[in-house]
Write an enzyme that holds these catalytic residues in place. Sequence first.
Site, PDB file in Angstrom:
ATOM      1  N   ARG A  53      35.449  37.489  75.720  1.00  0.00           N
ATOM      2  CA  ARG A  53      36.149  36.310  76.181  1.00  0.00           C
ATOM      3  C   ARG A  53      35.945  35.216  75.136  1.00  0.00           C
ATOM      4  O   ARG A  53      35.249  35.418  74.145  1.00  0.00           O
ATOM      5  CB  ARG A  53      35.648  35.876  77.576  1.00  0.00           C
ATOM      6  CG  ARG A  53      34.136  36.051  77.679  1.00  0.00           C
ATOM      7  CD  ARG A  53      33.477  35.073  78.521  1.00  0.00           C
ATOM      8  NE  ARG A  53      33.704  33.730  78.054  1.00  0.00           N
ATOM      9  CZ  ARG A  53      33.110  33.189  77.011  1.00  0.00           C
ATOM     10  NH1 ARG A  53      32.251  33.859  76.282  1.00  0.00           N
ATOM     11  NH2 ARG A  53      33.368  31.946  76.666  1.00  0.00           N
ATOM     12  N   GLY A  54      36.581  34.064  75.366  1.00  0.00           N
ATOM     13  CA  GLY A  54      36.533  33.015  74.354  1.00  0.00           C
ATOM     14  C   GLY A  54      37.706  33.240  73.406  1.00  0.00           C
ATOM     15  O   GLY A  54      37.928  34.361  72.933  1.00  0.00           O
ATOM     16  N   ALA A  55      38.438  32.159  73.124  1.00  0.00           N
ATOM     17  CA  ALA A  55      39.720  32.293  72.423  1.00  0.00           C
ATOM     18  C   ALA A  55      39.632  33.081  71.104  1.00  0.00           C
ATOM     19  O   ALA A  55      40.389  34.039  70.904  1.00  0.00           O
ATOM     20  CB  ALA A  55      40.319  30.902  72.215  1.00  0.00           C
ATOM     21  N   ARG A  90      45.661  37.907  78.915  1.00  0.00           N
ATOM     22  CA  ARG A  90      45.228  36.573  79.346  1.00  0.00           C
ATOM     23  C   ARG A  90      46.205  35.549  78.757  1.00  0.00           C
ATOM     24  O   ARG A  90      46.544  35.632  77.576  1.00  0.00           O
ATOM     25  CB  ARG A  90      43.787  36.276  78.886  1.00  0.00           C
ATOM     26  CG  ARG A  90      42.763  37.201  79.562  1.00  0.00           C
ATOM     27  CD  ARG A  90      41.355  36.695  79.414  1.00  0.00           C
ATOM     28  NE  ARG A  90      41.130  35.488  80.190  1.00  0.00           N
ATOM     29  CZ  ARG A  90      40.045  34.719  80.068  1.00  0.00           C
ATOM     30  NH1 ARG A  90      39.096  35.039  79.186  1.00  0.00           N
ATOM     31  NH2 ARG A  90      39.895  33.635  80.800  1.00  0.00           N
ATOM     32  N   GLN A 202      29.837  30.704  82.723  1.00  0.00           N
ATOM     33  CA  GLN A 202      29.678  31.004  81.285  1.00  0.00           C
ATOM     34  C   GLN A 202      28.586  30.135  80.654  1.00  0.00           C
ATOM     35  O   GLN A 202      27.982  30.526  79.665  1.00  0.00           O
ATOM     36  CB  GLN A 202      30.998  30.769  80.543  1.00  0.00           C
ATOM     37  CG  GLN A 202      32.086  31.794  80.825  1.00  0.00           C
ATOM     38  CD  GLN A 202      33.041  31.312  81.883  1.00  0.00           C
ATOM     39  OE1 GLN A 202      32.645  30.589  82.802  1.00  0.00           O
ATOM     40  NE2 GLN A 202      34.292  31.692  81.777  1.00  0.00           N
ATOM     41  N   ASP A 243      40.718  26.452  74.309  1.00  0.00           N
ATOM     42  CA  ASP A 243      41.436  27.727  74.281  1.00  0.00           C
ATOM     43  C   ASP A 243      42.828  27.580  73.688  1.00  0.00           C
ATOM     44  O   ASP A 243      43.424  28.551  73.228  1.00  0.00           O
ATOM     45  CB  ASP A 243      41.520  28.303  75.698  1.00  0.00           C
ATOM     46  CG  ASP A 243      40.120  28.590  76.200  1.00  0.00           C
ATOM     47  OD1 ASP A 243      39.459  27.641  76.672  1.00  0.00           O
ATOM     48  OD2 ASP A 243      39.665  29.738  76.070  1.00  0.00           O
ATOM     49  N   LYS A 254      38.175  25.254  79.496  1.00  0.00           N
ATOM     50  CA  LYS A 254      37.681  25.740  80.782  1.00  0.00           C
ATOM     51  C   LYS A 254      37.743  24.672  81.859  1.00  0.00           C
ATOM     52  O   LYS A 254      37.462  23.504  81.603  1.00  0.00           O
ATOM     53  CB  LYS A 254      36.245  26.241  80.582  1.00  0.00           C
ATOM     54  CG  LYS A 254      35.582  26.852  81.791  1.00  0.00           C
ATOM     55  CD  LYS A 254      36.377  27.982  82.411  1.00  0.00           C
ATOM     56  CE  LYS A 254      36.748  29.094  81.450  1.00  0.00           C
ATOM     57  NZ  LYS A 254      37.750  30.037  81.976  1.00  0.00           N
TER      58      LYS A 254
END
Length: 363
Positions: A53-55, A90, A202, A243, A254
Amino acid sequence: MNIDGKHFRTIWVDDDEWTVGIIDQTKLPHVFETRALKCVGDAAYAIKEMLVRGAPLIGATAAYGICLALRENASDKNLEAACQLLMATRPTAVNLRWALDEMMHCVRSLPREKRVIAAYARAGEICDEDVETCRMIGVHGLGLIEKIARAKKGKAVNILTHCNAGWLATVDWGTATSPIYQAHAAGLPVHVWVDETRPRNQGAALTAFELGHEGVPHTIIADNAGGHLMQRGEVDLVLTGTDRTAASGDVANKIGTYLKALAAADNELPFYVALPHTTIDWSLMDGFEIPIEERGSEEVTQMSGRTAEGEVITIDIAAPGSPAANPAFDVTPARLVTGLITERGVCAASLDGLLGLYPERGE
Ligand code: MRU
């Protein structure tokens, strides 16, 4: 990143030269477990279910997803299908689209037999570039922390961050954490307030895990504590990732980031956002056009954790039968952002500010 003294990236190619390795972030902080991705379906699953995860890391994983797809079948049809599959995983992080465009651009005009090698080479470059980009974000962000440290005359600089914009969200270094790691390495006294970041935690699970392994002083706080700490003078700087940032400087990050920006503005505190160029969506002039991911309500009504016996379990925390909504990101308008920290320097959160750093985009 360092795990028990051993250096790791968040994504790599195994010794067989084609299997892709990742860290399963759904298992952290309780278990450090790696996973092997062997087909494009594995890569899509890892992104959708947030093993990665994470852009920036989503983009890197998608790039390797294309490699895995081409390895099975290097036809145009398979390439298109792989892109569609990965693109649907996503919606908010624009690095996904960027990486898929890069991979398409790299392989589309090549004959089939040359595609796999070229794809692995480009995916590897995307990862290496991300590492260097994030390192440079740290170099530029370090200047901001140094300035505050000078004014505080040796007292710790208190930085509040939200979610995980650390090495786990990128290939290495992180975006928001890169200046923090570099300040810590330079011997500056830093302390990080880590928002737990409900519903998926997170912050508590990942950012705290990272900072702990790097030896950076930090304290986990409930998301709602930030405003109070700001009023008490316990925060010097808010530093988050993003993101997707619109060309106007509006920032999607987020859920809960906007509330921190509002509180920072009310307390006249600097609110900076760190990002690589791959997170800028030059096609959007209005951040409110950024698609916001809606995730399952169970992320709100349940929590997972480790029992005293060491078992990781999920429990219900909400009134049975009550509906729950789960928007995963929010948009902080550019007017609340003090500045953007990129690999090319720090700029105003505006089209002019971004074009000052990326003049080629205005041509
Ligand atoms: O839903 P996630 O965990 O993929 O979201 C990631 C974030 O929102 C991070 O805070 C972030 O800054 C973007 S990635 C550097």
